[in-house]
Design an enzyme around this catalytic site. Structure first.
Site, mmCIF file in Angstrom:
data_model
loop_
_atom_site.group_PDB
_atom_site.id
_atom_site.type_symbol
_atom_site.label_atom_id
_atom_site.label_comp_id
_atom_site.label_asym_id
_atom_site.label_seq_id
_atom_site.Cartn_x
_atom_site.Cartn_y
_atom_site.Cartn_z
ATOM 1 N N HIS A 25 -37.544 -61.422 -66.586
ATOM 2 C CA HIS A 25 -37.330 -62.388 -66.411
ATOM 3 C C HIS A 25 -36.312 -63.892 -67.123
ATOM 4 O O HIS A 25 -36.497 -63.194 -68.152
ATOM 5 C CB HIS A 25 -38.253 -63.192 -65.118
ATOM 6 C CG HIS A 25 -39.779 -63.744 -66.550
ATOM 7 N ND1 HIS A 25 -40.019 -62.929 -67.061
ATOM 8 C CD2 HIS A 25 -39.041 -64.767 -67.179
ATOM 9 C CE1 HIS A 25 -40.631 -63.699 -67.484
ATOM 10 N NE2 HIS A 25 -40.228 -64.609 -67.650
ATOM 11 N N THR A 53 -36.605 -67.335 -68.060
ATOM 12 C CA THR A 53 -37.547 -68.533 -67.480
ATOM 13 C C THR A 53 -35.939 -69.266 -67.172
ATOM 14 O O THR A 53 -35.533 -70.098 -68.672
ATOM 15 C CB THR A 53 -38.475 -68.896 -68.062
ATOM 16 O OG1 THR A 53 -39.983 -67.747 -68.234
ATOM 17 C CG2 THR A 53 -39.599 -69.899 -68.213
ATOM 18 N N HIS A 102 -32.276 -66.959 -71.466
ATOM 19 C CA HIS A 102 -32.511 -65.221 -72.495
ATOM 20 C C HIS A 102 -33.972 -64.846 -71.882
ATOM 21 O O HIS A 102 -34.368 -65.340 -70.429
ATOM 22 C CB HIS A 102 -33.214 -65.479 -73.676
ATOM 23 C CG HIS A 102 -34.771 -66.521 -74.099
ATOM 24 N ND1 HIS A 102 -34.638 -67.607 -73.508
ATOM 25 C CD2 HIS A 102 -35.878 -65.449 -74.113
ATOM 26 C CE1 HIS A 102 -36.092 -67.822 -73.275
ATOM 27 N NE2 HIS A 102 -36.539 -66.561 -73.494
ATOM 28 N N THR A 156 -36.904 -62.112 -72.139
ATOM 29 C CA THR A 156 -37.515 -61.865 -73.543
ATOM 30 C C THR A 156 -37.786 -59.946 -73.477
ATOM 31 O O THR A 156 -37.953 -59.494 -72.173
ATOM 32 C CB THR A 156 -39.114 -62.219 -73.369
ATOM 33 O OG1 THR A 156 -38.378 -63.328 -73.836
ATOM 34 C CG2 THR A 156 -40.278 -61.285 -74.712
HETATM 35 P P1 2AM Z 1 -39.814 -66.657 -71.812
HETATM 36 O O1 2AM Z 1 -39.111 -67.434 -71.034
HETATM 37 O O2 2AM Z 1 -38.922 -66.277 -74.056
HETATM 38 O O3 2AM Z 1 -40.638 -64.928 -71.763
HETATM 39 C C1 2AM Z 1 -45.454 -66.965 -69.244
HETATM 40 O O4 2AM Z 1 -45.386 -66.981 -70.243
HETATM 41 C C2 2AM Z 1 -43.226 -67.145 -68.905
HETATM 42 O O5 2AM Z 1 -43.092 -67.941 -69.906
HETATM 43 C C3 2AM Z 1 -42.028 -66.764 -70.023
HETATM 44 O O6 2AM Z 1 -41.654 -66.004 -70.197
HETATM 45 C C4 2AM Z 1 -42.585 -66.871 -71.943
HETATM 46 O O7 2AM Z 1 -41.392 -66.559 -72.738
HETATM 47 C C5 2AM Z 1 -42.219 -68.831 -71.184
HETATM 48 N N1 2AM Z 1 -42.291 -69.682 -71.602
HETATM 49 C C6 2AM Z 1 -44.009 -69.852 -72.456
HETATM 50 N N2 2AM Z 1 -44.348 -70.446 -72.661
HETATM 51 C C7 2AM Z 1 -43.133 -71.474 -72.619
HETATM 52 C C8 2AM Z 1 -42.453 -73.070 -73.418
HETATM 53 N N3 2AM Z 1 -43.500 -73.624 -74.137
HETATM 54 N N4 2AM Z 1 -41.192 -73.412 -72.747
HETATM 55 C C9 2AM Z 1 -39.741 -72.796 -71.690
HETATM 56 N N5 2AM Z 1 -40.761 -71.094 -72.332
HETATM 57 C C10 2AM Z 1 -41.613 -70.665 -72.205
#
Ligand code: 2AM
Length: 217
Positions: free
Chosen positions: A69, A71, A148, A150
């Protein structure tokens, strides 16, 4: 109140269609397989191993992190700053559950993470939080730079790192660092930015259907 906070998700984002997830994972695996056979990569192996002589199997080095996904807003069930405001944005409400076409324009690898850069359209940017780049200390990069997917993290690394790694590379580019063009691969051109940072700009972006929704966990 407490109930209201409970109703906010862990995060909002675009969830890639499952058939495309397999394609993206395969493309990334092929890239990692090729990357760790390149002389240029071996030359900088110490960034990944800490030791000059050691070998690395990149396919084993990174752990996958569940459903692919992109985010948009990390809400942490309402504890994250701006979570409630984001959830109440008209665009977020209007587009919730809608289908989008995401464009994955590059793959990047660092000693911490592997990910795919997402190039957002104007419409998709309506769902992008205004402070996502600022939060990461990259205020001067354009809105959406952090977008992005992950694909994997090294042992002990949290996925939040992937977006920070991407911003680091984009900040270098913005400062005028061209990077070192390593070679034209079948997938695209491979550039090295030092300190174990590799970027593959895809010749053909990977187009993926994705649903804008949220994850509660
Ligand atoms: P990602 O978007 O790089 O994959 C659950 O942890 C999701 O939220 C993951 O997809 C993670 O990274 C994202 N995430 C976790 N902490 C975050 C933060 N402080 N800011 C933005 N995205 C975050």
């Amino acid at each position: 109140g407490q109930l209201e906070e409970m109703s906010l998700p862990l995060y909002f984002g675009w969830f890639l269609l499952s058939s495309i997830q397999d394609k993206v994972r395969c493309t990334a695996m092929d890239f990692l397989k090729t990357l760790d056979t390149l002389e240029a990569f071996k030359k900088h192996l110490i960034d990944f191993t800490g030791k000059a002589e050691k070998e690395v199997d990149l396919e084993q080095y990174f752990e996958a992190k569940g459903t692919l996904h992109c985010t948009t807003k990390f809400c942490d069930y309402g504890k994250a700053e701006g979570a409630k405001d984001y959830a109440e944005k008209p665009a977020v409400k209007d587009f919730y559950g809608s289908a989008f076409e995401l464009s994955l324009s590059a793959l990047f690898v660092t000693p911490r993470t592997v990910g795919a850069r997402v190039s957002l359209t104007e419409e998709q940017l309506l769902l992008w939080p205004a402070d996502a780049e600022k939060e990461a200390g990259s205020a001067s990069l354009p809105l959406g730079s952090r977008a992005h997917v992950t694909l994997g993290c090294a042992e002990g690394v949290e996925p939040v790192q992937t977006g920070l790694d991407l911003l680091e590379i984009l900040a270098l580019q913005q400062e005028g660092h061209q990077g070192e063009l390593i070679e034209e691969m079948e997938l695209g051109s491979l550039t090295y930015y030092g300190e174990g940072r590799w970027l593959l700009s895809l010749r053909e972006p990977i187009c993926s259907s994705a649903c804008f929704s949220s994850f509660y966990g």
